[in-house]
Scaffold this motif. Structure first.
Motif, mmCIF file in Angstrom:
data_model
loop_
_atom_site.group_PDB
_atom_site.id
_atom_site.type_symbol
_atom_site.label_atom_id
_atom_site.label_comp_id
_atom_site.label_asym_id
_atom_site.label_seq_id
_atom_site.Cartn_x
_atom_site.Cartn_y
_atom_site.Cartn_z
ATOM 1 N N PRO A 113 0.769 -1.060 -0.122
ATOM 2 C CA PRO A 113 0.007 0.117 -0.148
ATOM 3 C C PRO A 113 0.884 1.315 0.136
ATOM 4 O O PRO A 113 1.845 1.339 0.537
ATOM 5 C CB PRO A 113 -0.761 -0.112 1.241
ATOM 6 N N GLY A 114 0.393 2.339 -0.783
ATOM 7 C CA GLY A 114 1.077 3.539 -0.837
ATOM 8 C C GLY A 114 1.584 4.314 0.466
ATOM 9 O O GLY A 114 2.753 4.615 0.541
ATOM 10 N N PRO A 115 0.627 4.137 1.558
ATOM 11 C CA PRO A 115 1.151 4.953 2.720
ATOM 12 C C PRO A 115 2.530 4.368 3.226
ATOM 13 O O PRO A 115 3.122 4.901 4.096
ATOM 14 C CB PRO A 115 0.051 4.608 3.613
ATOM 15 N N MET A 116 2.629 3.150 2.927
ATOM 16 C CA MET A 116 4.023 2.476 3.596
ATOM 17 C C MET A 116 5.187 3.370 3.086
ATOM 18 O O MET A 116 6.329 3.099 3.403
ATOM 19 C CB MET A 116 4.123 1.164 2.863
ATOM 20 N N PHE A 117 5.269 3.898 2.058
ATOM 21 C CA PHE A 117 6.332 4.668 1.461
ATOM 22 C C PHE A 117 6.259 6.271 1.443
ATOM 23 O O PHE A 117 6.934 6.770 1.042
ATOM 24 C CB PHE A 117 6.213 4.406 -0.232
ATOM 25 N N SER A 118 5.572 6.620 2.672
ATOM 26 C CA SER A 118 5.595 7.991 3.230
ATOM 27 C C SER A 118 5.394 8.074 4.616
ATOM 28 O O SER A 118 4.531 7.622 5.438
ATOM 29 C CB SER A 118 4.093 8.695 2.347
ATOM 30 N N ALA A 119 6.233 8.956 5.215
ATOM 31 C CA ALA A 119 6.433 9.147 6.612
ATOM 32 C C ALA A 119 5.211 9.897 6.940
ATOM 33 O O ALA A 119 4.492 9.749 8.052
ATOM 34 C CB ALA A 119 7.511 10.035 7.039
ATOM 35 N N LYS A 120 4.549 10.469 6.257
ATOM 36 C CA LYS A 120 3.164 11.555 6.388
ATOM 37 C C LYS A 120 2.242 10.602 6.123
ATOM 38 O O LYS A 120 0.847 11.116 6.189
ATOM 39 C CB LYS A 120 3.300 12.791 5.786
ATOM 40 N N LYS A 121 2.049 9.338 5.722
ATOM 41 C CA LYS A 121 0.984 8.430 5.376
ATOM 42 C C LYS A 121 0.184 8.928 4.129
ATOM 43 O O LYS A 121 -1.148 8.840 4.014
ATOM 44 C CB LYS A 121 -0.078 8.263 6.579
ATOM 45 N N GLU A 122 1.078 9.556 3.070
ATOM 46 C CA GLU A 122 0.580 9.957 2.068
ATOM 47 C C GLU A 122 0.070 8.638 0.990
ATOM 48 O O GLU A 122 0.445 7.517 1.388
ATOM 49 C CB GLU A 122 1.199 11.165 1.277
ATOM 50 N N PHE A 123 -0.166 9.128 -0.081
ATOM 51 C CA PHE A 123 -0.388 7.940 -1.222
ATOM 52 C C PHE A 123 -1.729 6.885 -0.836
ATOM 53 O O PHE A 123 -1.416 5.866 -1.225
ATOM 54 C CB PHE A 123 0.816 7.460 -1.599
ATOM 55 N N ARG A 124 -2.475 7.493 -0.103
ATOM 56 C CA ARG A 124 -3.708 6.541 0.519
ATOM 57 C C ARG A 124 -4.423 5.828 -0.549
ATOM 58 O O ARG A 124 -5.148 4.820 -0.548
ATOM 59 C CB ARG A 124 -4.530 7.393 1.198
#
Length: 108
Positions: free
Chosen positions: A60-71
């Motif tokens: 899932p995208g949030p895995m690649f963002s410290a801010k939990k973006e790319f939901r």
């Protein structure tokens, strides 16, 4: 490089075939991955959980963002040769994504 490019093209065509309209598939530099941007209302974390319960692994995208973006994003591995097993998995994943989209459109 030619092999990975051909493989990514096959996977990309199949993603666009089985996933909802508005899905975008791009190939980042390096690795054997496609980055999928799904329609905005789709929750990639829910897709991830449902897919895992069906034996399908996606990141899932949030895995690649410290801010939990790319939901609404997924990373898909295309490092395996295309065959009926992967086509079936992609069809199931597409159905999960479409069901998630329908569910989120119903909820205000």
């Amino acid at each position: 490089h030619c092999i990975s490019s051909a493989a990514s093209d096959v996977y990309k065509r199949q993603v666009l075939r089985y996933f909802p309209s508005g899905t975008r598939a791009t190939r980042p530099n390096g690795g054997y991955f496609l980055w999928l941007e799904l329609p905005e209302e789709i929750d990639a974390l829910e897709i991830h959980r449902q897919a895992l319960s069906m034996g399908i692994s996606v990141a899932p995208g949030p895995m690649f963002s410290a801010k939990k973006e790319f939901r609404n994003c997924l990373r898909l591995n295309y490092g395996h040769p295309w065959d009926t097993h992967f086509e079936s998995a992609l069809q199931v994943l597409g159905r999960i994504v479409i069901a998630n989209q329908i569910e989120h459109k119903r909820v205000p």
